[in-house]
Design a protein around this motif. Structure first.
Motif, PDB file in Angstrom:
ATOM      1  N   VAL A   4       1.198  -1.376   0.133  1.00 24.27           N
ATOM      2  CA  VAL A   4       0.048   0.021  -0.297  1.00 24.27           C
ATOM      3  C   VAL A   4       0.895   1.508  -0.093  1.00 24.27           C
ATOM      4  CG1 VAL A   4      -0.400   0.100   2.757  1.00 24.27           C
ATOM      5  CG2 VAL A   4      -1.916   0.625   1.492  1.00 24.27           C
ATOM      6  N   PHE A   5       1.893   1.378   0.457  1.00 29.92           N
ATOM      7  CA  PHE A   5       2.775   2.258   0.933  1.00 29.92           C
ATOM      8  C   PHE A   5       3.621   2.605  -0.563  1.00 29.92           C
ATOM      9  CE2 PHE A   5       2.274   1.294   5.134  1.00 29.92           C
ATOM     10  CZ  PHE A   5       1.827   2.266   6.007  1.00 29.92           C
ATOM     11  N   THR A   6       3.952   1.358  -1.305  1.00 29.90           N
ATOM     12  CA  THR A   6       4.710   1.592  -2.196  1.00 29.90           C
ATOM     13  C   THR A   6       3.872   2.027  -3.171  1.00 29.90           C
ATOM     14  OG1 THR A   6       4.623  -0.397  -2.499  1.00 29.90           O
ATOM     15  CG2 THR A   6       6.528   0.595  -2.271  1.00 29.90           C
ATOM     16  N   ARG A   7       2.263   1.680  -3.876  1.00 30.55           N
ATOM     17  CA  ARG A   7       1.234   1.678  -4.254  1.00 30.55           C
ATOM     18  C   ARG A   7       1.370   3.636  -4.559  1.00 30.55           C
ATOM     19  NH1 ARG A   7      -2.464  -2.497  -3.084  1.00 30.55           N
ATOM     20  NH2 ARG A   7      -3.984  -0.358  -2.073  1.00 30.55           N
ATOM     21  N   THR A   8       1.129   4.227  -3.444  1.00 29.67           N
ATOM     22  CA  THR A   8       0.669   5.335  -3.057  1.00 29.67           C
ATOM     23  C   THR A   8       1.384   6.355  -2.873  1.00 29.67           C
ATOM     24  OG1 THR A   8       0.381   4.813  -0.814  1.00 29.67           O
ATOM     25  CG2 THR A   8      -1.087   4.111  -1.997  1.00 29.67           C
ATOM     26  N   ASP A   9       2.524   5.894  -2.639  1.00 29.47           N
ATOM     27  CA  ASP A   9       4.026   6.854  -2.846  1.00 29.47           C
ATOM     28  C   ASP A   9       3.966   7.296  -1.138  1.00 29.47           C
ATOM     29  OD1 ASP A   9       6.683   6.778  -4.466  1.00 29.47           O
ATOM     30  OD2 ASP A   9       5.096   8.106  -6.536  1.00 29.47           O
ATOM     31  N   ALA A  10       4.234   6.713   0.050  1.00 28.49           N
ATOM     32  CA  ALA A  10       4.318   7.593   1.140  1.00 28.49           C
ATOM     33  C   ALA A  10       4.983   6.396   2.495  1.00 28.49           C
ATOM     34  CB  ALA A  10       2.070   7.780   1.436  1.00 28.49           C
ATOM     35  N   TRP A  11       5.850   6.984   1.827  1.00 26.95           N
ATOM     36  CA  TRP A  11       6.369   5.579   3.124  1.00 26.95           C
ATOM     37  C   TRP A  11       6.942   6.529   4.455  1.00 26.95           C
ATOM     38  CZ3 TRP A  11       6.861   1.216   1.502  1.00 26.95           C
ATOM     39  CH2 TRP A  11       7.886   0.154   2.729  1.00 26.95           C
ATOM     40  N   PRO A  12       6.057   5.308   5.139  1.00 23.75           N
ATOM     41  CA  PRO A  12       6.083   5.383   6.683  1.00 23.75           C
ATOM     42  C   PRO A  12       6.985   4.958   7.750  1.00 23.75           C
ATOM     43  CG  PRO A  12       5.000   2.913   6.645  1.00 23.75           C
ATOM     44  CD  PRO A  12       5.344   3.122   5.035  1.00 23.75           C
ATOM     45  N   ALA A  13       7.733   6.466   8.077  1.00 23.75           N
ATOM     46  CA  ALA A  13       9.165   6.508   8.127  1.00 23.75           C
ATOM     47  C   ALA A  13       8.503   6.917   9.554  1.00 23.75           C
ATOM     48  CB  ALA A  13      10.251   7.920   8.175  1.00 23.75           C
ATOM     49  N   VAL A  14       9.389   6.133  10.520  1.00 25.87           N
ATOM     50  CA  VAL A  14       8.889   6.123  12.626  1.00 25.87           C
ATOM     51  C   VAL A  14       9.447   6.928  12.514  1.00 25.87           C
ATOM     52  CG1 VAL A  14      10.069   4.456  14.461  1.00 25.87           C
ATOM     53  CG2 VAL A  14       8.683   3.408  11.977  1.00 25.87           C
ATOM     54  N   ARG A  15       9.015   8.121  13.595  1.00 26.63           N
ATOM     55  CA  ARG A  15       9.725   8.849  14.530  1.00 26.63           C
ATOM     56  C   ARG A  15      10.018   9.409  15.380  1.00 26.63           C
ATOM     57  NH1 ARG A  15       9.703  13.829  16.425  1.00 26.63           N
ATOM     58  NH2 ARG A  15       7.300  13.743  17.649  1.00 26.63           N
ATOM     59  N   LYS A  16       9.229   7.800  15.967  1.00 29.56           N
ATOM     60  CA  LYS A  16       8.961   8.162  17.060  1.00 29.56           C
ATOM     61  C   LYS A  16       8.674   6.296  17.833  1.00 29.56           C
ATOM     62  CE  LYS A  16       6.943   9.878  22.077  1.00 29.56           C
ATOM     63  NZ  LYS A  16       5.614  10.986  22.107  1.00 29.56           N
ATOM     64  N   THR A  17       9.474   5.850  18.655  1.00 26.95           N
ATOM     65  CA  THR A  17       9.331   4.406  19.030  1.00 26.95           C
ATOM     66  C   THR A  17       8.526   4.564  20.834  1.00 26.95           C
ATOM     67  OG1 THR A  17      10.120   3.593  17.807  1.00 26.95           O
ATOM     68  CG2 THR A  17       9.549   2.341  19.117  1.00 26.95           C
ATOM     69  N   VAL A  18       7.824   4.453  21.450  1.00 25.72           N
ATOM     70  CA  VAL A  18       7.817   4.180  22.878  1.00 25.72           C
ATOM     71  C   VAL A  18       7.149   2.152  22.787  1.00 25.72           C
ATOM     72  CG1 VAL A  18       6.635   4.311  25.334  1.00 25.72           C
ATOM     73  CG2 VAL A  18       6.813   6.361  23.221  1.00 25.72           C
ATOM     74  N   ILE A  19       8.315   1.509  23.811  1.00 27.82           N
ATOM     75  CA  ILE A  19       7.646   0.255  24.137  1.00 27.82           C
ATOM     76  C   ILE A  19       7.406  -0.116  26.065  1.00 27.82           C
ATOM     77  CG2 ILE A  19       8.302  -2.375  23.653  1.00 27.82           C
ATOM     78  CD1 ILE A  19       9.855  -1.439  21.678  1.00 27.82           C
ATOM     79  N   ASP A  20       6.560  -0.459  26.134  1.00 27.98           N
ATOM     80  CA  ASP A  20       6.803  -1.004  27.487  1.00 27.98           C
ATOM     81  C   ASP A  20       6.572  -2.579  27.930  1.00 27.98           C
ATOM     82  OD1 ASP A  20       5.697   1.449  28.860  1.00 27.98           O
ATOM     83  OD2 ASP A  20       4.366   1.155  28.646  1.00 27.98           O
ATOM     84  N   TYR A  21       7.860  -2.768  27.937  1.00 28.64           N
ATOM     85  CA  TYR A  21       7.671  -4.390  28.254  1.00 28.64           C
ATOM     86  C   TYR A  21       7.551  -4.934  29.361  1.00 28.64           C
ATOM     87  CZ  TYR A  21      11.584  -2.880  24.699  1.00 28.64           C
ATOM     88  OH  TYR A  21      12.062  -3.260  23.599  1.00 28.64           O
ATOM     89  N   LEU A  22       6.187  -6.220  29.444  1.00 29.53           N
ATOM     90  CA  LEU A  22       5.343  -6.468  31.043  1.00 29.53           C
ATOM     91  C   LEU A  22       5.366  -7.214  31.735  1.00 29.53           C
ATOM     92  CD1 LEU A  22       2.244  -4.281  29.823  1.00 29.53           C
ATOM     93  CD2 LEU A  22       4.130  -3.583  31.310  1.00 29.53           C
ATOM     94  N   ALA A  23       5.883  -8.186  30.846  1.00 29.69           N
ATOM     95  CA  ALA A  23       6.311  -9.799  31.217  1.00 29.69           C
ATOM     96  C   ALA A  23       7.213 -10.412  29.997  1.00 29.69           C
ATOM     97  CB  ALA A  23       4.855 -10.462  31.601  1.00 29.69           C
ATOM     98  N   PRO A  24       8.011 -11.630  30.528  1.00 32.39           N
ATOM     99  CA  PRO A  24       9.089 -12.280  30.068  1.00 32.39           C
ATOM    100  C   PRO A  24       8.297 -13.281  28.859  1.00 32.39           C
ATOM    101  CG  PRO A  24       9.312 -13.288  31.787  1.00 32.39           C
ATOM    102  CD  PRO A  24       7.652 -11.774  31.995  1.00 32.39           C
ATOM    103  N   ALA A  25       8.571 -13.199  27.483  1.00 35.66           N
ATOM    104  CA  ALA A  25       7.816 -14.590  26.834  1.00 35.66           C
ATOM    105  C   ALA A  25       9.126 -14.948  25.525  1.00 35.66           C
ATOM    106  CB  ALA A  25       7.540 -13.755  25.088  1.00 35.66           C
TER     107      ALA A  25
END
Ligand code: MLT
Length: 401
Positions: free
Chosen positions: A46-67
């Motif tokens: 969908v992004f290549t088709r529409t010529d709009a690439w989603p660039a990550v600007r910010k990431t927040v992850i909460d690690y809550l339990a092990p896997a």
């Protein structure tokens, strides 16, 4: 599985020497899950088709339990904010075996063209993530520049009821009342920054919340309602009354208070804002859950409320806390509410707004009735839904006659 959910296996090369899923591997797993969800929707291209690439600007992850190696994770996706060229995706990973919450993440994407210039989010992506799950009677309304999710049930001849949820929750706290109060038009929005509504970074105050509510009523063509506000929802109700008193047919105040925050209360808000900024919504869950319920509450109810808190975006939590910190005192409003039928409800074991506060509030509002709900803490609509709904129904039936 629901739409917008996919499963991912934890492979050995995702894990450390002790077999725990490694923190950096989460990024890869979350990314794969996003592509898999797109593959089932508008397509991976969908992004290549529409010529709009989603660039990550910010990431927040909460690690809550092990896997661990070999486990299967179910990853849910929702877009909690759409801007013109950006969107924020929330991903929640649970172990399929026991439904344990493993991690939550928020990614802010900016769509760019091949020269790196911001471009609009592709319509197909927005449509896919905003699609209403089957069977969910929910509308999205554009009000004051944000998209608000509004659940509506029934029509009925009785007065319409506007349910306003508390902090750090969403409209799902009213599930029993929405399901049961047939014969009344029930309207339950997610406030801005909560549930499925947009969560802008700025723009939270009691007056903005009240303006959002009146915008919803205007969009629905409703002139007068019964306001039913839980805690923060009550603070917003007071602001609504100051601005739009003529639109209030009746008032139900649930576990709330008229006073503004004390100096210590404001300091506590600041502390929680700082912890949420650092740790994410888990800090709100840790602060509120131990004070919400009686010791007898079921683990299912705690889990249901925890899930609602964890899906609330950081921007919405911080915004609501700042709005509560800065809210005006509404004590002097109470004696002026003559002619507005009022019911004050409170959980008999509420630790946050104890019954003494509701007793004083009911005594100050001309003609107000007070009812304590036994076996309930701060959220009687969730912890003791049947007697709470019954009390609301009796009050509404009294108005309808
Ligand atoms: C709520 O339930 O909305 C909050 O407890 C309100 C508050 O923190 O003042």
């Amino acid at each position: 599985m629901r739409p917008n959910e996919v499963e991912q296996v934890v492979y050995p090369d995702d894990c450390d020497a002790f077999g725990h899923l490694n923190q950096a591997a989460f990024l890869r797993i979350f990314e794969r899950a996003r592509w898999d969800v797109l593959a089932e929707g508008p397509g991976m291209d969908v992004f290549t088709r529409t010529d709009a690439w989603p660039a990550v600007r910010k990431t927040v992850i909460d690690y809550l339990a092990p896997a661990f190696v070999g486990e299967l994770l179910r990853i849910q996706h929702s877009v909690v904010h759409f801007g013109k060229t950006s969107f924020t995706m929330r991903q929640i990973a649970r172990r399929t075996g026991d439904d344990t919450l493993i991690a939550t993440a928020e990614f802010v994407f900016v769509c760019v063209d091949r020269q790196g210039r911001p471009v609009p989010v592709p319509v197909e992506v927005a449509d896919f993530f905003q699609a209403r799950p089957r069977g969910e009677p929910m509308d999205r309304m554009s009000v004051n520049g944000v998209q608000l999710a509004v659940e509506q049930r029934g029509s009925g001849t009785g007065p319409p009821v506007l349910f306003i949820h508390g902090f750090p929750l969403d409209r799902t706290v009213w599930k029993h009342q929405l399901d049961s109060l047939t014969g009344f038009h029930r309207i339950a929005p997610d406030l801005r920054g909560s549930g499925k509504s947009d969560a802008p970074d700025l723009g939270y105050s009691m007056s903005i919340y009240a303006e959002d509510l009146v915008g919803i009523l205007d969009a629905l063509g409703i002139s007068r309602v019964v306001l039913c506000g839980l805690s923060l929802g009550g603070y917003i109700g007071f602001e609504f009354l100051r601005r739009y008193r003529e639109r209030v047919r009746g008032l139900i105040l649930v576990d709330t208070r008229p006073e503004a925050d004390s100096v210590e209360g404001r300091k506590a808000r600041e502390g929680l804002i700082a912890r949420i900024r650092e740790q994410g919504s888990i800090a709100a869950a840790e602060a509120m859950l131990p004070r919400f319920f009686t010791p007898q509450v079921s683990s299912e109810i705690i889990e249901q409320v925890r899930t609602a808190i964890l899906r609330t975006p950081v921007a919405g939590l911080v915004g609501a806390l700042a709005a509560m910190r800065d809210r005006p005192d509404s004590t002097s409003l109470l004696p002026t509410l003559t002619g507005i039928p009022t019911l004050v409800l409170v959980g008999a074991e509420d630790m946050i707004t104890p019954p003494s506060i509701s007793q004083a509030m009911a005594a100050a509002i001309p003609g107000a009735r007070l009812m304590e709900i036994p076996g309930a803490g701060h959220l009687p609509c969730v912890e003791q839904p049947v007697p709470t709904t019954r009390a609301i129904l009796k009050f509404l039936q009294g108005l309808a006659t």
